[in-house]
Design an enzyme around this catalytic site. Structure first.
Site, PDB file in Angstrom:
ATOM      1  N   HIS A 161      30.449  33.466  44.644  1.00 46.06           N
ATOM      2  CA  HIS A 161      31.804  32.934  44.786  1.00 46.06           C
ATOM      3  C   HIS A 161      31.780  31.681  45.670  1.00 46.06           C
ATOM      4  O   HIS A 161      31.608  31.791  46.866  1.00 46.06           O
ATOM      5  CB  HIS A 161      32.713  33.963  45.477  1.00 46.06           C
ATOM      6  CG  HIS A 161      32.829  35.267  44.755  1.00 46.06           C
ATOM      7  ND1 HIS A 161      34.012  35.697  44.178  1.00 46.06           N
ATOM      8  CD2 HIS A 161      31.933  36.251  44.524  1.00 46.06           C
ATOM      9  CE1 HIS A 161      33.818  36.894  43.632  1.00 46.06           C
ATOM     10  NE2 HIS A 161      32.577  37.256  43.838  1.00 46.06           N
ATOM     11  N   HIS A 212      36.256  32.129  41.161  1.00 44.73           N
ATOM     12  CA  HIS A 212      36.008  33.552  41.340  1.00 44.73           C
ATOM     13  C   HIS A 212      34.743  33.987  40.649  1.00 44.73           C
ATOM     14  O   HIS A 212      34.716  34.193  39.440  1.00 44.73           O
ATOM     15  CB  HIS A 212      37.191  34.374  40.839  1.00 44.73           C
ATOM     16  CG  HIS A 212      38.214  34.536  41.881  1.00 44.73           C
ATOM     17  ND1 HIS A 212      39.250  33.665  42.035  1.00 44.73           N
ATOM     18  CD2 HIS A 212      38.313  35.443  42.879  1.00 44.73           C
ATOM     19  CE1 HIS A 212      39.977  34.051  43.066  1.00 44.73           C
ATOM     20  NE2 HIS A 212      39.417  35.121  43.597  1.00 44.73           N
ATOM     21  N   GLU A 255      40.597  59.727  57.256  1.00 46.57           N
ATOM     22  CA  GLU A 255      39.166  60.008  57.180  1.00 46.57           C
ATOM     23  C   GLU A 255      38.350  58.743  56.921  1.00 46.57           C
ATOM     24  O   GLU A 255      37.303  58.521  57.529  1.00 46.57           O
ATOM     25  CB  GLU A 255      38.875  61.033  56.072  1.00 46.57           C
ATOM     26  CG  GLU A 255      39.443  62.425  56.327  1.00 46.57           C
ATOM     27  CD  GLU A 255      40.927  62.554  55.995  1.00 46.57           C
ATOM     28  OE1 GLU A 255      41.518  61.602  55.432  1.00 46.57           O
ATOM     29  OE2 GLU A 255      41.509  63.620  56.276  1.00 46.57           O
ATOM     30  N   HIS A 261      40.668  73.069  48.853  1.00 44.94           N
ATOM     31  CA  HIS A 261      40.019  72.990  50.156  1.00 44.94           C
ATOM     32  C   HIS A 261      38.607  73.572  50.155  1.00 44.94           C
ATOM     33  O   HIS A 261      37.976  73.637  51.195  1.00 44.94           O
ATOM     34  CB  HIS A 261      40.875  73.712  51.203  1.00 44.94           C
ATOM     35  CG  HIS A 261      42.062  72.913  51.641  1.00 44.94           C
ATOM     36  ND1 HIS A 261      42.955  72.367  50.742  1.00 44.94           N
ATOM     37  CD2 HIS A 261      42.500  72.539  52.872  1.00 44.94           C
ATOM     38  CE1 HIS A 261      43.895  71.713  51.406  1.00 44.94           C
ATOM     39  NE2 HIS A 261      43.639  71.800  52.695  1.00 44.94           N
TER      40      HIS A 261
HETATM   41  C1  LIG Z   1      36.271  47.990  47.043  1.00 48.33           C
HETATM   42  C2  LIG Z   1      36.051  46.816  46.151  1.00 48.33           C
HETATM   43  N1  LIG Z   1      36.660  46.753  44.974  1.00 48.33           N
HETATM   44  C3  LIG Z   1      36.435  45.710  44.149  1.00 48.33           C
HETATM   45  C4  LIG Z   1      35.572  44.718  44.487  1.00 48.33           C
HETATM   46  C5  LIG Z   1      35.269  43.583  43.527  1.00 48.33           C
HETATM   47  N2  LIG Z   1      35.849  42.322  44.038  1.00 48.33           N
HETATM   48  C6  LIG Z   1      35.111  41.389  44.633  1.00 48.33           C
HETATM   49  S1  LIG Z   1      36.070  40.122  45.201  1.00 48.33           S
HETATM   50  C7  LIG Z   1      37.487  40.854  44.631  1.00 48.33           C
HETATM   51  C8  LIG Z   1      38.838  40.316  44.871  1.00 48.33           C
HETATM   52  C9  LIG Z   1      38.870  38.919  45.252  1.00 48.33           C
HETATM   53  O1  LIG Z   1      40.126  38.617  45.755  1.00 48.33           O
HETATM   54  P1  LIG Z   1      40.349  38.433  47.292  1.00 48.33           P
HETATM   55  O2  LIG Z   1      39.972  39.650  48.022  1.00 48.33           O
HETATM   56  O3  LIG Z   1      41.704  37.911  47.494  1.00 48.33           O
HETATM   57  O4  LIG Z   1      39.280  37.348  47.682  1.00 48.33           O
HETATM   58  P2  LIG Z   1      39.288  35.813  47.265  1.00 48.33           P
HETATM   59  O5  LIG Z   1      38.893  35.748  45.858  1.00 48.33           O
HETATM   60  O6  LIG Z   1      40.648  35.296  47.500  1.00 48.33           O
HETATM   61  O7  LIG Z   1      38.251  35.233  48.131  1.00 48.33           O
HETATM   62  C10 LIG Z   1      37.193  42.040  43.977  1.00 48.33           C
HETATM   63  C11 LIG Z   1      38.200  42.900  43.341  1.00 48.33           C
HETATM   64  C12 LIG Z   1      34.947  44.814  45.744  1.00 48.33           C
HETATM   65  N3  LIG Z   1      34.089  43.886  46.181  1.00 48.33           N
HETATM   66  N4  LIG Z   1      35.219  45.851  46.566  1.00 48.33           N
END
Ligand SMILES: Cc1ncc(C[n+]2csc(CCOP(=O)(O)OP(=O)(O)O)c2C)c(N)n1
Ligand SMILES: [Mg+2]
Length: 685
Positions: A31, A279, A431, A492
């Site tokens: 990214h 992205h 948790e 549980h």
């Molecule tokens: C728990 C989790 N779910 C999904 C992902 C896959 N993932 C990587 S980046 C992202 C979202 C990117 O959006 P944002 O957090 O706003 O970051 P930006 O692109 O703005 O830097 C996702 C869903 C991940 N890394 N972790």
């Protein structure tokens, strides 16, 4: 770029950006957009605020910088490179080598490089915790802020502010959408962790597109509600405004701070129409060239770093950090003269060692047919160790009366905003936040534990998995380990959780069979330096075995050991069991022996510890010639086959449990002595 930026500032920020672009392009994955947009945000923090000495990346009182949005890893790698952070070797020695060299940046995301796709603790000096699963870094940051407060409360003395480090977490929309971050934020607000600062990249975009698709809450209002101080910066490029926000964080002394920074994700030159590239995919050579031109950068050079960029960090972060660290070392040396015992503790913590005599005077439990629940013996053993290890601390997710995890020494106290020296944590019914915080505390050298019902290990599993990836000795205490929970019923009663815990590589799972095995279960957990542990304990009573009749419980250290054997040591059948089913196996053994069957009982509290043993030992305990084997565990069979083989039998669960008194549930589910005896006879043919 803001008008306040000098040429060198702008150039350094652009160096972060171009390195990030080039790294992602070379890897052809990653990214680039977020590192580019956040370059000024991180630059302002690192150059003007962060107390960090690149020459001593493990200095105990350094500020921690966490990139919770780990997908923007090139931002962190570029910073570590430009700040000339040194590599620390496995023995903890600072080497003259850079943590992240220019070559390492060129090797982004490649096999064997120190620049993996997401930042990995231990793998790259300067990476304070492993991030990538969104929300986890935020959770860890709360644990680190707790550790700073606790260390300060225990070790600071008038004139000796040894511990007061701040913790900064850079986070994204995804981080703040995740539940774990909200749990952690709620805890941090309650604890008034004023040394904690989250810097939120409010860029209105996630992978699927505009945040309007799924995220329309007012984040600032939410955090105010959670008890946070909220600051806003309208433009990520406005260094002046960023500086003011960081100042506000420093001034606030009764709440954690969230800085909401509005940014526009970078996608290359302004005329690039397709923003999806920002992205998870590289910009492409042409876009990179245009972008570099727009920055007045040599457009055709790759991984180009002007000397001024290094100099810029050297003269700010570097000089400031070196001075602070040297002052600290001088202070610590005086402190060591005045408070030698406390200083020795600090040194042990920093080395990840336990105090001299930490395992002296271990409790011993007398044989007792009625016995004791392993959660109860667990509580006694926890207290025995906590008495010897001042920095052993932790708590439960609102279940301490059930998990028996309270340190009951009156001076232990509760960790609260009014008492940061407390060793008993009330994590609340959070948790996941608990486990993420425990990881953060552990990363700062504390021997921290969390506790909840075993069935809710599912709620914290992602953090437990990360503790295993990071190789940190965090401990989770799981009680109410099976259908033995009884009346609370199937919701549980854990069934598949043992198999699921064992499935995590590197996690040491221990389900001790009686009170004396519990001693060695805790002993093994605390002996770990680079593996987390899960202790699995019962709600119901377990007989305390007569160790004059059966083998000593210290065998549990080996994970599996011969508890009772056939005369002459040549069994025709081997019964293996863990936890509460150990006594069933023993009863079955007695019945079989009375019947003239040559049986052996192997107590198997931990597969992982057993696998650590040399082959000869394992062969001695489980001779390959004896194929008639029965496993007994009130859980699913998955994972047992490696010991049971083709011919083996298993007495356990293959459905969910049911709500009824525990004894009846065991009977209805067929987990009984008679069944074990019958299985033994069946597998013997
Ligand atoms: C728990 C989790 N779910 C999904 C992902 C896959 N993932 C990587 S980046 C992202 C979202 C990117 O959006 P944002 O957090 O706003 O970051 P930006 O692109 O703005 O830097 C996702 C869903 C991940 N890394 N972790
Ligand atoms: Mg975003």
């Amino acid at each position: 770029m803001s008008t306040v930026a000098s040429d060198t500032t702008e150039l350094t920020i652009n160096a972060i950006r171009t390195l990030s672009m080039d790294g992602v392009q070379a890897a052809n994955s990653g990214h680039p957009g977020t590192p580019m947009a956040l370059a000024p945000v991180a630059y302002q923090l690192w150059s003007s605020v962060l107390r960090y000495d690149p020459q001593a990346p493990h200095w105990a009182n350094r500020d921690r910088y966490i990139l919770s949005c780990g997908h923007a890893s090139m931002l962190l790698y570029s910073l570590l490179h430009l700040a000339e952070v040194k590599q620390v070797d496995d023995s903890g020695k600072v080497t003259p080598k850079p943590s992240v060299s220019l070559d390492a940046l060129k090797d982004f995301r490649q096999w064997g490089s120190v620049t993996p796709g997401h930042p990995e603790f231990r793998h790259t000096t300067g990476v304070e915790t492993t991030t990538g699963p969104l929300g986890q870094g935020c959770g860890n940051s709360v644990g680190m802020a707790i550790a700073s407060k606790w260390m300060g409360a225990r070790y600071n003395r008038p004139g000796y502010e040894l511990f007061d480090y701040n913790v900064y977490a850079q986070c994204s929309d995804g981080d703040l959408m995740e539940g774990v971050a909200c749990e952690a934020a709620s805890l941090a607000g309650h604890l008034k962790l004023s040394n904690l600062c989250w810097i939120y990249d409010d860029n209105n975009i996630t992978i699927e597109g505009d945040t309007d698709l799924a995220f329309s809450e007012d984040v600032g209002t939410r955090f105010k509600g959670l008890g946070w101080n909220v600051e806003t910066v309208d433009d990520a490029n406005d260094l002046d405004a960023l500086g003011k926000a960081y100042d506000q964080f420093a001034k606030c002394n009764d709440a954690p701070t969230l800085i909401i920074v509005k940014s526009i994700i970078a996608w290359g030159s302004p005329n690039m129409a397709d923003t999806s590239g920002a992205h998870g995919s590289p910009l492409g050579d042409e876009e990179i060239r245009l972008t570099k031109e727009a920055y007045n950068w040599p457009a055709d050079k790759k991984f180009y770093v002007p000397d001024e960029a290094y100099e810029s960090f050297r003269s700010t972060l570097g000089e400031r950090g070196k001075q602070s660290r040297e002052d600290w070392e001088e202070l610590f040396s005086k402190y060591s003269g005045e408070f030698p015992e406390l200083a020795a503790e600090v040194k042990s913590i920093n080395k990840g060692e336990l105090p001299e005599g930490w395992d002296a005077d271990l409790p011993e439990f007398p044989a007792d047919a009625k016995g004791m629940a392993s959660r109860a013996s667990g509580g006694k053993v926890l207290n025995a160790f906590a008495n010897n290890i001042p920095w052993m601390l932790g708590g439960s997710a609102d279940l301490a009366p059930s998990t028996k995890t309270l340190i009951d020494a009156p001076e232990a106290g509760d960790f609260q905003a009014e008492n940061y020296g407390g060793r008993n944590f009330h994590f609340g019914i959070r948790e996941h936040g608990m486990a993420a915080a425990v990881n953060g505390m552990t990363l700062c050298g504390l021997r921290a534990y969390g506790a909840t019902f075993f069935v809710f290990s599912d709620y914290l599993r992602p953090s437990m998995r990360l503790s295993a990836i990071m190789g940190v000795p965090a401990v989770q205490v799981f009680t109410h380990d099976s259908i033995g929970v009884g009346e609370d019923g199937p919701t549980h009663q854990p069934v598949e959780q043992m198999a699921a815990a064992r499935a995590i590589p590197g996690l040491v799972v221990i389900r001790p069979g009686d009170a004396n095995e519990v001693v060695y279960a805790w002993h093994a957990a605390l002996s770990q330096k680079s593996r987390p542990s899960a202790l699995v304990l019962t709600r119901q009573n377990l007989p305390t075995l007569d160790r004059t009749k059966y083998a000593p419980a210290s065998g549990a250290k080996q994970g599996g050991y011969i508890l009772a054997d056939a005369d002459g040591g040549k069994p025709d059948v081997i019964l293996m069991a863990t936890g509460s089913e150990l006594s069933l196996a023993v009863e079955a053994y007695e019945a079989l022996t009375a019947d003239g069957v040559k049986a052996r009982v192997v107590s198997m509290p931990s597969f992982e510890l057993f696998e650590d043993q040399p082959e000869e030992y394992r062969e001695q305990v489980l001779p390959s010639s004896v194929t008639a084997r029965v496993g007994v565990e009130a859980g699913v069979r998955q994972g047992w086959d490696r010991y049971l083989g083709n011919q083996g039998g298993f007495v356990g669960m293959d459905s969910f449990g049911a709500s009824a008194p525990a004894e009846l549930v065991f009977k209805e589910m067929g987990i009984t002595t008679d069944h074990v005896v019958a299985e033994a006879k069946r597998v013997m043919g």
